[in-house]
Design a protein around this motif. Structure first.
Motif, mmCIF file in Angstrom:
data_model
loop_
_atom_site.group_PDB
_atom_site.id
_atom_site.type_symbol
_atom_site.label_atom_id
_atom_site.label_comp_id
_atom_site.label_asym_id
_atom_site.label_seq_id
_atom_site.Cartn_x
_atom_site.Cartn_y
_atom_site.Cartn_z
ATOM 1 N N THR A 38 8.104 -42.245 -70.571
ATOM 2 C CA THR A 38 6.680 -42.897 -70.261
ATOM 3 C C THR A 38 6.110 -43.304 -71.671
ATOM 4 O OG1 THR A 38 5.241 -41.073 -70.654
ATOM 5 C CG2 THR A 38 6.022 -41.175 -68.424
ATOM 6 N N THR A 56 6.560 -42.948 -60.869
ATOM 7 C CA THR A 56 7.640 -43.734 -61.073
ATOM 8 C C THR A 56 8.882 -43.320 -60.256
ATOM 9 O OG1 THR A 56 7.180 -44.250 -63.289
ATOM 10 C CG2 THR A 56 9.625 -44.301 -63.277
ATOM 11 N N ALA A 60 11.068 -45.857 -57.297
ATOM 12 C CA ALA A 60 12.343 -46.079 -57.747
ATOM 13 C C ALA A 60 13.051 -47.008 -56.740
ATOM 14 C CB ALA A 60 13.080 -44.874 -58.241
ATOM 15 N N ALA A 66 7.686 -51.032 -58.011
ATOM 16 C CA ALA A 66 7.660 -50.322 -59.338
ATOM 17 C C ALA A 66 7.454 -50.946 -60.569
ATOM 18 C CB ALA A 66 9.290 -49.628 -59.452
ATOM 19 N N ARG A 70 4.392 -50.498 -63.116
ATOM 20 C CA ARG A 70 4.756 -50.148 -64.704
ATOM 21 C C ARG A 70 3.826 -51.153 -65.577
ATOM 22 N NH1 ARG A 70 9.771 -49.436 -63.982
ATOM 23 N NH2 ARG A 70 10.256 -51.608 -63.677
ATOM 24 N N TYR A 73 0.444 -49.198 -65.772
ATOM 25 C CA TYR A 73 0.374 -47.860 -66.323
ATOM 26 C C TYR A 73 -0.187 -47.690 -67.743
ATOM 27 C CZ TYR A 73 3.716 -46.075 -62.633
ATOM 28 O OH TYR A 73 4.333 -45.963 -61.400
#
Length: 178
Positions: A38, A56, A60, A66, A70, A73
């Motif tokens: 991460t 995550t 996937a 995803a 991402r 995050y």
């Protein structure tokens, strides 16, 4: 299976994972690799990293979601809440817990000090919810001594401070279903 339920199951699968204190890594090398992936670094709090790992793994199989997640995050809990809240598509709420949601807590008005958890169950009253969260102590821990923080479960209520840390709920980041 719905993404929210997958997130909750993944989060619960990590229950009991333990850090090498203080925030210097993890006893399980496999879990450590997931947390390091991460962007987490030794010495930093890791609650947000634990939630990111859960999300995550659940996303996937859905590459477009995803990738979107991402990009939102952050290892800073409050920044992650802001990123998702500003996104025009991703749902958030200040009062409605949903299974699989990230629950973001803030230390007063701090923009840097807070905590992240993953909602694993919402009780029938709609305001009581159970979380799985990293970088915490077990709910039944006594005294100020600690053996290292772990991934553990806690029960909370909307409108009340975090049951262990006393931090205030900032918002829930709901999972987006595929």
């Amino acid at each position: 299976m719905m993404i929210g339920l997958q997130i909750a199951q993944i989060a619960m699968s990590f229950d009991g994972q333990q850090e090498i204190q203080p925030n210097m890594g993890f006893r399980d090398p496999s879990y450590a690799a997931k947390i390091y992936a991460t962007g987490w670094q030794k010495g930093e709090p890791w609650c947000a990293a634990a939630a990111i790992v859960d999300w995550t793994e659940a996303y996937a199989a859905v590459p477009e979601l995803a990738g979107k997640a991402r990009s939102l995050y952050s290892l800073n809990s409050q920044q992650m809440a802001e990123n998702f809240h500003k996104d025009p598509v991703w749902p958030t709420s200040t009062t409605v817990p949903v299974v699989g949601s990230m629950a973001i807590f803030a230390d007063g008005n701090s923009t840097t000090s807070g905590h992240t958890a993953v909602v694993i169950e919402v009780m029938p009253d709609g305001i009581t919810y159970r979380t799985e969260e990293g970088n915490t102590i077990p709910a039944n821990a006594t005294g100020n001594q600690r053996e290292g923080y772990i991934v553990a479960q806690h029960v909370h209520q909307v409108g009340r401070p975090h049951s262990v840390t006393g931090l205030n709920l900032l918002r829930f980041i709901h999972p987006l279903e595929a």
